[in-house]
Design an enzyme around this catalytic site. Structure first.
Site, PDB file in Angstrom:
ATOM      1  N   SER A 243     -75.212  21.889  35.969  1.00 44.03           N
ATOM      2  CA  SER A 243     -75.714  22.567  34.773  1.00 44.03           C
ATOM      3  C   SER A 243     -76.692  23.646  35.209  1.00 44.03           C
ATOM      4  O   SER A 243     -77.024  23.763  36.392  1.00 44.03           O
ATOM      5  CB  SER A 243     -76.419  21.574  33.857  1.00 44.03           C
ATOM      6  OG  SER A 243     -77.675  21.232  34.424  1.00 44.03           O
ATOM      7  N   LYS A 244     -77.172  24.392  34.240  1.00 46.62           N
ATOM      8  CA  LYS A 244     -78.111  25.496  34.505  1.00 46.62           C
ATOM      9  C   LYS A 244     -79.304  25.040  35.344  1.00 46.62           C
ATOM     10  O   LYS A 244     -79.868  25.820  36.113  1.00 46.62           O
ATOM     11  CB  LYS A 244     -78.612  26.061  33.168  1.00 46.62           C
ATOM     12  CG  LYS A 244     -77.841  27.289  32.736  1.00 46.62           C
ATOM     13  CD  LYS A 244     -78.532  28.550  33.244  1.00 46.62           C
ATOM     14  CE  LYS A 244     -77.690  29.768  33.346  1.00 46.62           C
ATOM     15  NZ  LYS A 244     -77.502  30.256  34.713  1.00 46.62           N
ATOM     16  N   ARG A 245     -79.678  23.772  35.167  1.00 45.29           N
ATOM     17  CA  ARG A 245     -80.788  23.208  35.928  1.00 45.29           C
ATOM     18  C   ARG A 245     -80.614  23.399  37.434  1.00 45.29           C
ATOM     19  O   ARG A 245     -81.568  23.466  38.193  1.00 45.29           O
ATOM     20  CB  ARG A 245     -80.850  21.698  35.675  1.00 45.29           C
ATOM     21  CG  ARG A 245     -81.933  21.200  34.796  1.00 45.29           C
ATOM     22  CD  ARG A 245     -81.920  19.686  34.700  1.00 45.29           C
ATOM     23  NE  ARG A 245     -80.601  19.075  34.786  1.00 45.29           N
ATOM     24  CZ  ARG A 245     -80.153  18.393  35.830  1.00 45.29           C
ATOM     25  NH1 ARG A 245     -80.919  18.214  36.880  1.00 45.29           N
ATOM     26  NH2 ARG A 245     -78.944  17.870  35.821  1.00 45.29           N
TER      27      ARG A 245
END
Ligand code: GLU
Length: 468
Positions: A243-245
């Site tokens: 994910s963007k994380r």
């Protein structure tokens, strides 16, 4: 299932954002599978969700595929454009009895669910219209629902996951056509895949349950079910779903980090698929080797160290022209100005030395800085410190000595050594002022590589500029 039809695969992105690294890998797998089998690789834009689909997203996805070098056959198909055909198939299903008109209102369906919940029954909607006599049909809006089998099981014979069985009591009579005549996503996908002649559906395993529902539509129409291959999603380095994380997740972000497309193809191919222990390969090998049994069942982890390694290998073996094209694409991606003709002409002869060491395109350009700058060179402070009086006179002597030297490494090295020695200095000591004069920096490729790449005229001019 076995199938003797020519292979047709497709990539079917929903245009709601940029091309995600997972989507890029799905596209690559489909491309490799088709291209390795003289098949066709098609592109379908799943733009039926009008509220979420944008032309900008479609453009970004096409751009991503183009950057990655995945060419598709024919024009991209717009799913939305096929809505009349989707409706036609739903009506054909009405006619053959595998679908029915359902007049239940949203309130009635909600009431059904509330009652089912209260009585501890399954909340999957059972439409009272499934077996109703058409003579009793009201003149009211209706949806078209699949008359799904109530008993038995639906088995997805998945090339990656094996046989995955769904009890038919878990699958309701899904809506094919809404009351406004628009198709549902599930229905549109099946009609499109059938009409496009898709033989193999390779996609993320988040679509596995959809496959069971879609198989029911194929069966209702008596159509051949394609081979399904549901691939595990990509995880980050920490083993959690990407994910963007985790930082970069868009293909364009990898392009902007300076990984060449050829390296991304190699790296993404290995992300969830393997061919023995082969880590480094070119497109021909990938096309020849790629198959469905080689796809793993466990999620692959994104690993930047491996990516760097793959990237370095591809840069080192890339033809100079291809490398120049990758550099141009990289600069465009980052919004940096394109190289001028002079810069290109100077960089080209430097590539053999540069590409042997660089892991990424920015690393290559960083080392190739000397070829990109023009006289008079700006000399960084650290490099300027090497330009003392003695050094400057060495540069002057060298300028004179190199006027007539043959421009090969041995002669250049011999001339530099000799002048260094006459001052009691080894090559190591005179390298610093040479770096400063030739590149304006203290960290550069070998001074002789720079001289060879710059050529006599430019080298001598740069030495002269700093000579005292
Ligand atoms: N449009 C779907 C997605 O972007 C893919 C559907 C499919 O491959 O069948 O996830």
């Amino acid at each position: 299932m076995t199938d003797s039809r020519p292979v047709v695969t497709r990539f079917a992105p929903s245009p709601t954002g940029y091309l995600h690294i997972g989507g890029a890998r799905t596209a690559l797998f489909n491309w490799l599978y088709a291209r390795g089998r003289n098949g066709r690789f098609l592109l379908r834009i799943e733009d039926t969700d009008r509220a979420r689909s944008t032309p900008e997203a479609t453009a970004a996805i096409l751009k991503g595929l183009e950057w990655l070098g995945l060419d598709w056959d024919g024009e991209p198909v717009s799913q939305f454009e096929g809505r009349a055909r989707h409706a036609e198939v739903a009506r054909a299903m009405l006619a053959n009895g595998t679908a029915y008109k359902c007049f239940s209102t949203a309130e009635e369906i909600e009431a059904f669910r509330d009652a089912a919940k209260a009585e501890g029954r399954s909340t999957l909607f059972l439409s009272p219209w499934r077996d109703a006599d058409p003579a009793t049909h009201p003149d009211a809006p209706f949806v078209i629902r699949l008359r799904a089998p109530r008993d038995g099981q639906t088995v997805v014979r998945d090339a990656v996951q094996g046989d995955v069985t769904f009890g038919n009591d878990q699958l309701d009579d899904m809506i094919l056509l809404r009351s406004d005549g628009t198709p549902t996503y599930m229905h549109a996908v099946v009609v499109d895949d059938h009409d496009m002649g898709v033989t193999h559906v390779i996609r993320g395993d988040d679509h596995l349950t959809n496959a069971a529902r879609q198989i029911q539509i194929y069966q209702a129409m008596g159509w051949d079910v394609p081979v399904f291959a549901h691939i595990p999603l990509i995880h980050g380095e920490d083993g959690k779903k990407l994910s963007k994380r985790h930082g970069a997740v868009g293909l364009h972000e990898f392009a902007a980090m300076g990984y060449p497309a050829a390296a991304m193809r190699n790296y993404l191919a290995r992300l969830g698929w393997s061919h023995g222990d082969d880590e480094l390969f070119d497109d021909d090998q990938a096309r020849a080797w790629f198959d469905l049994p080689g796809i793993g069942k466990a999620p692959a982890r994104l690993d930047f160290k491996k990516l760097e390694h793959v990237s370095g290998w591809h840069i080192a073996r890339m033809e100079d022209d291809a490398l120049m094209a990758e550099i141009a694409a990289y600069l465009a991606e980052t919004g940096a100005p394109a190289l001028t003709e002079t810069q290109k002409a100077r960089l080209a002869p430097a590539l053999p030395a540069l590409k042997a060491k660089a892991k990424t395109l920015p690393a290559l350009l960083e080392q190739g800085h000397f070829a990109l700058v023009s006289r008079p060179l700006a000399v960084e402070d650290k490099a300027a410190a090497a330009l003392d009086t003695v050094s400057r006179s060495i540069l002057a002597e060298l300028t004179a000595a190199l006027q007539h030297a043959s421009w090969d490494r041995d002669d250049l090295e011999a001339a530099a050594k000799q002048i260094g020695l006459s001052h009691g200095l080894g090559l190591g000591k005179i390298a610093a002022p040479l770096r400063a004069a030739l590149a304006g920096r203290s960290s550069t490729p070998s001074v002789f590589d720079m001289m060879l790449a710059l050529g006599r005229e430019e080298t001598l001019a740069r030495l002269q500029d700093q000579a005292g």
